[in-house]
Design an enzyme around this catalytic site. Structure first.
Site, PDB file in Angstrom:
ATOM      1  N   CYS A  26      -2.933  11.260  10.485  1.00 34.47           N
ATOM      2  CA  CYS A  26      -1.980  12.059   9.700  1.00 34.47           C
ATOM      3  C   CYS A  26      -2.098  13.557   9.983  1.00 34.47           C
ATOM      4  CB  CYS A  26      -2.172  11.787   8.204  1.00 34.47           C
ATOM      5  SG  CYS A  26      -3.898  11.806   7.674  1.00 34.47           S
TER       6      CYS A  26
ATOM      7  N   HIS B  29      -0.687  17.299   3.309  1.00 33.96           N
ATOM      8  CA  HIS B  29      -1.806  17.898   4.048  1.00 33.96           C
ATOM      9  C   HIS B  29      -1.401  19.303   4.494  1.00 33.96           C
ATOM     10  CE1 HIS B  29      -3.798  14.196   3.836  1.00 33.96           C
ATOM     11  NE2 HIS B  29      -3.851  13.832   5.106  1.00 33.96           N
TER      12      HIS B  29
ATOM     13  N   ASN C  88       1.828  13.842   4.144  1.00 29.46           N
ATOM     14  CA  ASN C  88       1.001  12.977   4.985  1.00 29.46           C
ATOM     15  C   ASN C  88       1.399  11.506   4.926  1.00 29.46           C
ATOM     16  OD1 ASN C  88      -0.282  13.552   2.252  1.00 29.46           O
ATOM     17  ND2 ASN C  88      -1.413  11.715   2.836  1.00 29.46           N
TER      18      ASN C  88
ATOM     19  N   SER D 172      -4.189  11.268  -1.184  1.00 30.50           N
ATOM     20  CA  SER D 172      -3.414  10.083  -0.794  1.00 30.50           C
ATOM     21  C   SER D 172      -3.765   9.621   0.606  1.00 30.50           C
ATOM     22  CB  SER D 172      -1.912  10.357  -0.901  1.00 30.50           C
ATOM     23  OG  SER D 172      -1.536  11.477  -0.119  1.00 30.50           O
ATOM     24  N   GLY D 173      -4.380  10.497   1.401  1.00 35.85           N
ATOM     25  CA  GLY D 173      -4.868  10.095   2.709  1.00 35.85           C
ATOM     26  C   GLY D 173      -5.981   9.065   2.622  1.00 35.85           C
TER      27      GLY D 173
ATOM     28  N   GLN E  72      -6.743  18.345   3.125  1.00 33.94           N
ATOM     29  CA  GLN E  72      -6.083  17.047   3.118  1.00 33.94           C
ATOM     30  C   GLN E  72      -6.062  16.419   1.727  1.00 33.94           C
ATOM     31  OE1 GLN E  72      -7.978  16.240   7.481  1.00 33.94           O
ATOM     32  NE2 GLN E  72      -7.114  14.434   6.507  1.00 33.94           N
TER      33      GLN E  72
ATOM     34  N   GLY F  21       0.815  -1.217   0.000  1.00 31.86           N
ATOM     35  CA  GLY F  21       0.000   0.000   0.000  1.00 31.86           C
ATOM     36  C   GLY F  21       0.842   1.258   0.000  1.00 31.86           C
ATOM     37  N   ASN F  22       0.182   2.425  -0.107  1.00 27.59           N
ATOM     38  CA  ASN F  22       0.892   3.711  -0.149  1.00 27.59           C
ATOM     39  C   ASN F  22       1.798   3.896   1.065  1.00 27.59           C
ATOM     40  OD1 ASN F  22      -0.279   4.482  -2.547  1.00 27.59           O
ATOM     41  ND2 ASN F  22      -1.774   5.881  -1.638  1.00 27.59           N
TER      42      ASN F  22
ATOM     43  N   SER G 195      -1.059 -10.629  -3.094  1.00 28.05           N
ATOM     44  CA  SER G 195       0.244 -10.033  -3.429  1.00 28.05           C
ATOM     45  C   SER G 195       1.422 -10.958  -3.122  1.00 28.05           C
ATOM     46  CB  SER G 195       0.428  -8.720  -2.645  1.00 28.05           C
ATOM     47  OG  SER G 195      -0.600  -7.806  -2.946  1.00 28.05           O
TER      48      SER G 195
END
Length: 341
Positions: free
Chosen positions: A132, A244, A317, A162-163, A159, A12-13, A40
């Protein structure tokens, strides 16, 4: 002798950013395990820019015994299932989800702000990473609060998508592209169109009219910094990919000039003061993306209240708001308690 560390949610990010930051900061790891779901399993990811490849393992049948610590970036539902298993096996969990943040037996840590709170981690073998938007805010508030006690904070957040994860970033990209070519920009991840728009709604609504994201900021600031601080927040999603921003208004017990605040912030850990009071003499998410610092700009006195101050605060963030703070917690845990590296 170094640490054996696990990154759960490594595809994940935030998880990918954790892996990169561990490598960037030369975290003293003898072994790094990267976990994700069975979908994955077997995928290889690079350990930062080291050319070292790590193979994704299936979290469902991972053996936690013998591992020193694990950074979780897998959301509350999966964390609820796997964190107690890891903790019971002796692996200290550093959790990015909201699941344990307000648990009185789990420390909620921002290392620049409340490092001593980590000393209670053994109660559950779990340490919580804050929201965040909270993380960058308390880094900026802490040195000012130490000088002149803060009584009230009013904060409006801006924000980035990507949050909301990869799906949020994909939706902004796809909607922007579709609008340029005349196609529809239907909302899927967000409640309304995010491209060329702002949405004053993050997370679910509560009975009092606040959203859960706003509630998180209110209660987390109290737990991390000072339970006496009153805080109200309005959290807004904006069409920015990473970073953010926050417009912050503070009231103090006693007077603090803008110049005094600037001098304090200039020397504060984790803060980069960019405040030139000229065109471009401030920081935006574009400049903050990819950096570790919490940037503060536009510091000024608020003449509408006694002992008031306002400033602008920006941070990446995915880094200070999540991955970087988690790695800093791991470093703090090592220095104060595990003492292997």
């Amino acid at each position: 002798m170094g640490y054996r560390i696990v990154v759960a949610g490594a595809t994940g990010n935030v998880g990918r950013e954790v892996v990169n930051i561990l490598a960037e900061r030369a975290f003293p790891a003898d072994e790094v395990a990267v976990l994700a779901s069975s979908r994955s399993q077997g995928i290889e990811i690079e350990y930062g820019d080291t050319d070292k490849m790590l193979k994704i393992q299936n979290i469902e049948n991972f053996d936690w015994s013998g591992w020193d610590m694990a950074i979780f970036a897998i959301g509350s539902e999966a964390t609820q299932k796997y964190a107690p298993i890891a903790a019971a096996a002796g692996c200290v969990v550093i959790d990015n989800s909201s699941l344990f943040r307000m648990d009185p037996d789990v420390p909620l840590i921002v290392p620049e702000v409340n490092p001593d709170a980590i000393d209670t981690y053994k109660r559950k073998n779990i340490i919580a990473n804050p929201n965040c938007s909270t993380a960058q805010l308390v880094v900026a508030l802490k040195p000012l609060h130490d000088y002149a006690k803060i009584t009230r904070v009013v904060v409006s957040t801006y924000q980035s998508v990507s949050g909301a994860g990869k799906e949020g970033m994909d939706e902004l990209f796809e909607q922007s592209r579709n609008i340029f070519v005349g196609d529809s920009a239907d909302a899927k991840k967000f409640t309304k169109q995010i491209a060329f728009n702002v949405i004053p709604h993050i997370d679910s609504f509560l009975d009092d009219g606040y959203t859960k994201e706003e509630w998180k900021m209110m209660v987390e600031v109290k737990k991390i910094l000072d339970p006496k601080i009153k805080l109200t927040a309005t959290c807004v999603r904006v069409p920015v990919f990473v970073g953010h921003s926050e417009a912050v208004n503070i009231e103090y017990e006693r007077e603090m000039s803008a110049e005094t605040a600037q001098n304090i912030l200039r020397e504060a850990p984790g803060i980069m003061l960019i405040d030139k009071r000229e065109d471009g003499g401030y920081t935006t998410p574009v400049e903050a993306a990819g950096d570790d610092a919490t940037y503060v700009s536009r510091v000024r006195e608020d003449p509408t209240v006694d002992n008031g101050l306002a400033f602008w605060c920006v941070s990446d963030n995915l880094r200070k708001g999540a991955a970087l703070n988690a790695v800093q917690i791991a470093e703090l845990l090592g220095r104060r308690h595990l003492k292997k590296g």
